[in-house]
Design an enzyme around this catalytic site. Structure first.
Site, PDB file in Angstrom:
ATOM      1  N   HIS A 176      13.417  18.645   0.916  1.00 34.28           N
ATOM      2  CA  HIS A 176      14.120  17.994   2.035  1.00 34.28           C
ATOM      3  C   HIS A 176      15.516  18.549   2.296  1.00 34.28           C
ATOM      4  O   HIS A 176      15.875  18.812   3.440  1.00 34.28           O
ATOM      5  CB  HIS A 176      14.182  16.486   1.776  1.00 34.28           C
ATOM      6  CG  HIS A 176      12.828  15.915   1.482  1.00 34.28           C
ATOM      7  ND1 HIS A 176      11.714  16.199   2.250  1.00 34.28           N
ATOM      8  CD2 HIS A 176      12.378  15.117   0.482  1.00 34.28           C
ATOM      9  CE1 HIS A 176      10.660  15.570   1.750  1.00 34.28           C
ATOM     10  NE2 HIS A 176      11.017  14.915   0.682  1.00 34.28           N
TER      11      HIS A 176
ATOM     12  N   CYS B  34       7.701   9.501  -0.834  1.00 30.02           N
ATOM     13  CA  CYS B  34       7.614   8.053  -0.547  1.00 30.02           C
ATOM     14  C   CYS B  34       6.209   7.665  -0.129  1.00 30.02           C
ATOM     15  O   CYS B  34       5.826   6.518  -0.153  1.00 30.02           O
ATOM     16  CB  CYS B  34       8.604   7.664   0.536  1.00 30.02           C
ATOM     17  SG  CYS B  34       8.585   8.794   1.899  1.00 30.02           S
TER      18      CYS B  34
HETATM   19  C1  FAD Z   1       7.561   9.074  -5.643  1.00 33.42           C
HETATM   20  C2  FAD Z   1       8.871   9.197  -4.901  1.00 33.42           C
HETATM   21  C3  FAD Z   1       9.139   8.369  -3.818  1.00 33.42           C
HETATM   22  C4  FAD Z   1      10.356   8.484  -3.128  1.00 33.42           C
HETATM   23  N1  FAD Z   1      10.578   7.671  -2.042  1.00 33.42           N
HETATM   24  C5  FAD Z   1      11.744   7.812  -1.359  1.00 33.42           C
HETATM   25  C6  FAD Z   1      11.986   7.009  -0.193  1.00 33.42           C
HETATM   26  O1  FAD Z   1      11.144   6.180   0.183  1.00 33.42           O
HETATM   27  N2  FAD Z   1      13.152   7.176   0.459  1.00 33.42           N
HETATM   28  C7  FAD Z   1      14.100   8.069   0.044  1.00 33.42           C
HETATM   29  O2  FAD Z   1      15.145   8.177   0.676  1.00 33.42           O
HETATM   30  N3  FAD Z   1      13.910   8.856  -1.073  1.00 33.42           N
HETATM   31  C8  FAD Z   1      12.747   8.724  -1.756  1.00 33.42           C
HETATM   32  N4  FAD Z   1      12.531   9.498  -2.873  1.00 33.42           N
HETATM   33  C9  FAD Z   1      13.602  10.401  -3.331  1.00 33.42           C
HETATM   34  C10 FAD Z   1      13.513  11.704  -2.538  1.00 33.42           C
HETATM   35  O3  FAD Z   1      12.211  12.232  -2.654  1.00 33.42           O
HETATM   36  C11 FAD Z   1      14.522  12.697  -3.091  1.00 33.42           C
HETATM   37  O4  FAD Z   1      15.792  12.126  -2.944  1.00 33.42           O
HETATM   38  C12 FAD Z   1      14.417  14.022  -2.314  1.00 33.42           C
HETATM   39  O5  FAD Z   1      13.201  14.640  -2.607  1.00 33.42           O
HETATM   40  C13 FAD Z   1      15.586  14.951  -2.638  1.00 33.42           C
HETATM   41  O6  FAD Z   1      15.350  16.138  -1.941  1.00 33.42           O
HETATM   42  P1  FAD Z   1      15.955  17.512  -2.489  1.00 33.42           P
HETATM   43  O7  FAD Z   1      15.507  18.573  -1.567  1.00 33.42           O
HETATM   44  O8  FAD Z   1      17.424  17.342  -2.747  1.00 33.42           O
HETATM   45  O9  FAD Z   1      15.322  17.713  -3.935  1.00 33.42           O
HETATM   46  P2  FAD Z   1      13.812  17.864  -4.398  1.00 33.42           P
HETATM   47  O10 FAD Z   1      12.917  17.113  -3.510  1.00 33.42           O
HETATM   48  O11 FAD Z   1      13.834  17.572  -5.870  1.00 33.42           O
HETATM   49  O12 FAD Z   1      13.496  19.414  -4.169  1.00 33.42           O
HETATM   50  C14 FAD Z   1      14.121  20.410  -4.936  1.00 33.42           C
HETATM   51  C15 FAD Z   1      13.309  21.680  -4.779  1.00 33.42           C
HETATM   52  O13 FAD Z   1      13.948  22.713  -5.531  1.00 33.42           O
HETATM   53  C16 FAD Z   1      12.965  23.457  -6.181  1.00 33.42           C
HETATM   54  N5  FAD Z   1      13.576  24.079  -7.360  1.00 33.42           N
HETATM   55  C17 FAD Z   1      14.303  23.456  -8.328  1.00 33.42           C
HETATM   56  N6  FAD Z   1      14.735  24.357  -9.241  1.00 33.42           N
HETATM   57  C18 FAD Z   1      14.278  25.576  -8.816  1.00 33.42           C
HETATM   58  C19 FAD Z   1      14.388  26.905  -9.336  1.00 33.42           C
HETATM   59  N7  FAD Z   1      15.058  27.172 -10.462  1.00 33.42           N
HETATM   60  N8  FAD Z   1      13.782  27.911  -8.651  1.00 33.42           N
HETATM   61  C20 FAD Z   1      13.109  27.650  -7.497  1.00 33.42           C
HETATM   62  N9  FAD Z   1      12.969  26.414  -6.958  1.00 33.42           N
HETATM   63  C21 FAD Z   1      13.548  25.395  -7.621  1.00 33.42           C
HETATM   64  C22 FAD Z   1      11.855  22.475  -6.522  1.00 33.42           C
HETATM   65  O14 FAD Z   1      10.613  23.137  -6.660  1.00 33.42           O
HETATM   66  C23 FAD Z   1      11.883  21.550  -5.307  1.00 33.42           C
HETATM   67  O15 FAD Z   1      10.969  21.969  -4.322  1.00 33.42           O
HETATM   68  C24 FAD Z   1      11.323   9.424  -3.561  1.00 33.42           C
HETATM   69  C25 FAD Z   1      11.052  10.268  -4.653  1.00 33.42           C
HETATM   70  C26 FAD Z   1       9.836  10.159  -5.312  1.00 33.42           C
HETATM   71  C27 FAD Z   1       9.560  11.075  -6.459  1.00 33.42           C
END
Ligand code: FAD
Ligand code: NAI
Length: 443
Positions: free
Chosen positions: A10, A42
């Protein structure tokens, strides 16, 4: 200018789209170790609980869209090291080949990972976490096995409560554990959390709060969960005890917060001006706390990605802070909150007062679709600025919590709220509606 984005979920997606859609001169390279992107976590509990047909609709974009926009994207490619002085990213692709990408600007969007209970038996089969789409598939597969009759969920936060409902909807016996004395303890004061507890119990979920898991036991596959209060025969365990920031790549070179997340300013810049951090791997500013904190939510991931994208692209955009607004809907009971509960305010040493009220959403002569609403508004003692709100109902009140989110952001006082113009129409609400009455009651 070339920007490399590590992490394409995201936060990384929001940053990439902001750059690709607004700054055509930008060269964008995206890297992610996963095989899929944009999965809405989610939705996991919804499709595992068979409340939606399947998971296909839970992906809102794909690799091809970014290639079409002119980005280069390396999926199933794990970044192993970053040379912050030489401005180079070193990664290994799915075939074990080394990829080296230099950068002018770097965005860290590496997100978070589940906290793993540090107890014996961790290698047994039947133990699950719920972060990735693939893990949701594993949980779904296990729940489909008829011999899986009893499921333990450790952690009654948002994920734990949602997946406990899903397992219950699949006809399983569900035991829900949490170290705290209620569910959702990080988000709601006790009188709200207990509404959810009763809702869970009324739907057949066995609650074990104030109980700490101490071991998983079994031969090859988990058979028992042992806690500080007892031992329970179970056929699978889902662990949901919180996330921690994925910030190992820069931990030695960038300033980090007390929980390890990258410290960022209001442009998402880290302590290295060429390196930005967004989403779950970064800190965020709380308008309720009026301080830097850590709130892992998709809503925050998207907004921080947009801010970083514009600042790299050349448009100065200041992050305006968040309130940690969130909501949950379980067996038809909706709880929404923003800012701080009284319990959270106490934890951060903020002196607060609160005012509560409970009433029907609409006049009693409206017989259809007219549910009770419970509201609590939390405000700071001295300044009387609103710092938090919680609502519970079987009716949608998301609009109300968005209003309170704005109120906290704009430092509205509880006194200013008393006479806020809130329309009246019996189809929607009462002449003296629950927001007005709660505010008028404030001491
Ligand atoms: C079951 C569940 C339900 C949720 N429901 C909600 C909700 O209803 N509402 C809400 O606001 N939030 C919700 N969340 C929280 C939300 O999903 C997270 O806050 C969000 O995914 C954060 O996005 P991000 O891109 O910062 O990190 P992430 O989604 O953790 O993505 C990080 C990405 O970085 C990649 N990555 C990490 N390290 C490396 C590396 N060394 N090399 C290459 N790639 C790497 C990973 O593969 C991943 O694709 C939920 C989470 C879960 C698990
Ligand atoms: N509806 C929404 O907005 C949703 C948001 N999310 C977000 O995803 C992130 C991860 O969610 P969760 O994993 O549910 O984290 P969480 O922080 O919401 O809940 C973790 C729970 O585990 C408990 N806990 C911690 N250690 C424990 C232990 N050793 N034994 C027993 N219980 C223990 C805590 O008391 C807490 O209740 C959170 O930031 C959450 O806000 C997740 C799902 C839905």
């Amino acid at each position: 200018m070339k920007t490399v984005i590590i992490g394409t979920n995201h936060a990384g997606i929001a940053a990439a789209n902001t750059l690709l859609d607004n700054y055509p001169d930008q060269e964008i390279v995206m890297i992610d170790r996963n095989s899929n992107l944009s999965y809405l976590g989610c939705g996991t509990a919804l499709w595992v609980g068979r409340q939606i047909d399947g998971y296909e609709g839970l992906f809102y974009t794909n690799e091809e869209e970014f290639i079409h926009k002119g980005a280069r994207i390396h999926m199933e490619t794990a970044v192993d090291k970053i040379d912050f002085n030489g401005k180079k990213v070193y990664a290994t692709d799915r075939d074990g080949k080394e990829i080296v990408e230099d950068y002018d600007k770097l965005i860290l969007a590496t997100g978070s990972r589940p906290i793993i209970p540090n107890i014996p038996g961790k290698d047994l089969e039947g133990l699950h976490f719920l972060k990735l789409f693939q893990e949701g598939q594993e949980v779904d597969k296990d729940l489909s096995r008829p011999e899986v009759e009893t499921v333990a969920v450790i952690g009654a936060g948002y994920i734990g409560v949602e997946i406990a409902e899903a397992a219950r909807r699949r006809g399983k016996n569900v035991l829900l554990f949490d170290a705290e004395s209620t569910s959702l303890a990080s988000y709601y004061d006790e009188e709200f959390a207990k509404l959810m507890d009763k809702n869970l119990e009324d739907n057949g979920i066995e609650l074990h709060f104030g109980e700490l898991a101490t071991a998983y036991e079994g031969d090859k596959r988990v058979e028992r969960l042992v806690t500080d209060k007892g031992s329970y025969d179970v056929d699978m365990v889902i662990n949901a005890i919180g996330f921690t920031a994925n910030a190992a790549l820069g931990a030695d070179d960038l300033e980090t917060f007390r929980n390890g997340a990258y410290l960022v300013d209001n442009h998402q810049q880290t302590s290295n001006p060429d390196v930005y951090a967004v989403g779950d791997c970064a800190t965020i500013y709380s308008n309720a706390l009026q301080d830097t904190t850590y709130i892992a939510l998709a809503s925050n991931a998207v907004r921080s990605g947009i801010v970083a994208g514009h600042n790299i692209g050349g448009t100065v955009v200041d992050a305006i802070g968040v309130q940690g607004s969130n909501g949950i809907s379980i067996f038809g009971l909706d709880l929404v909150s923003t800012g701080l509960s009284v319990k959270a305010a106490d934890k951060f040493g903020i002196e607060v007062l609160s005012t509560e009220f409970e009433d029907l959403q609409k006049p009693a002569f409206i017989k259809e679709n007219n549910e009770m609403v419970k509201i609590k508004i939390v405000y700071e003692k001295g300044s009387r600025r609103i710092v938090g709100a919680q609502l519970a109902s079987r009716q949608d009140m998301s609009g109300t919590i968005h209003m309170f989110s704005l109120a906290i952001q704009e430092k509205l006082t509880i006194d200013k709220l008393k006479l806020l113009d809130i329309f009246f129409l019996p189809h929607f609400n009462q002449p003296y509606n629950y927001i007005t009455v709660a505010a008028l009651k404030a001491e």
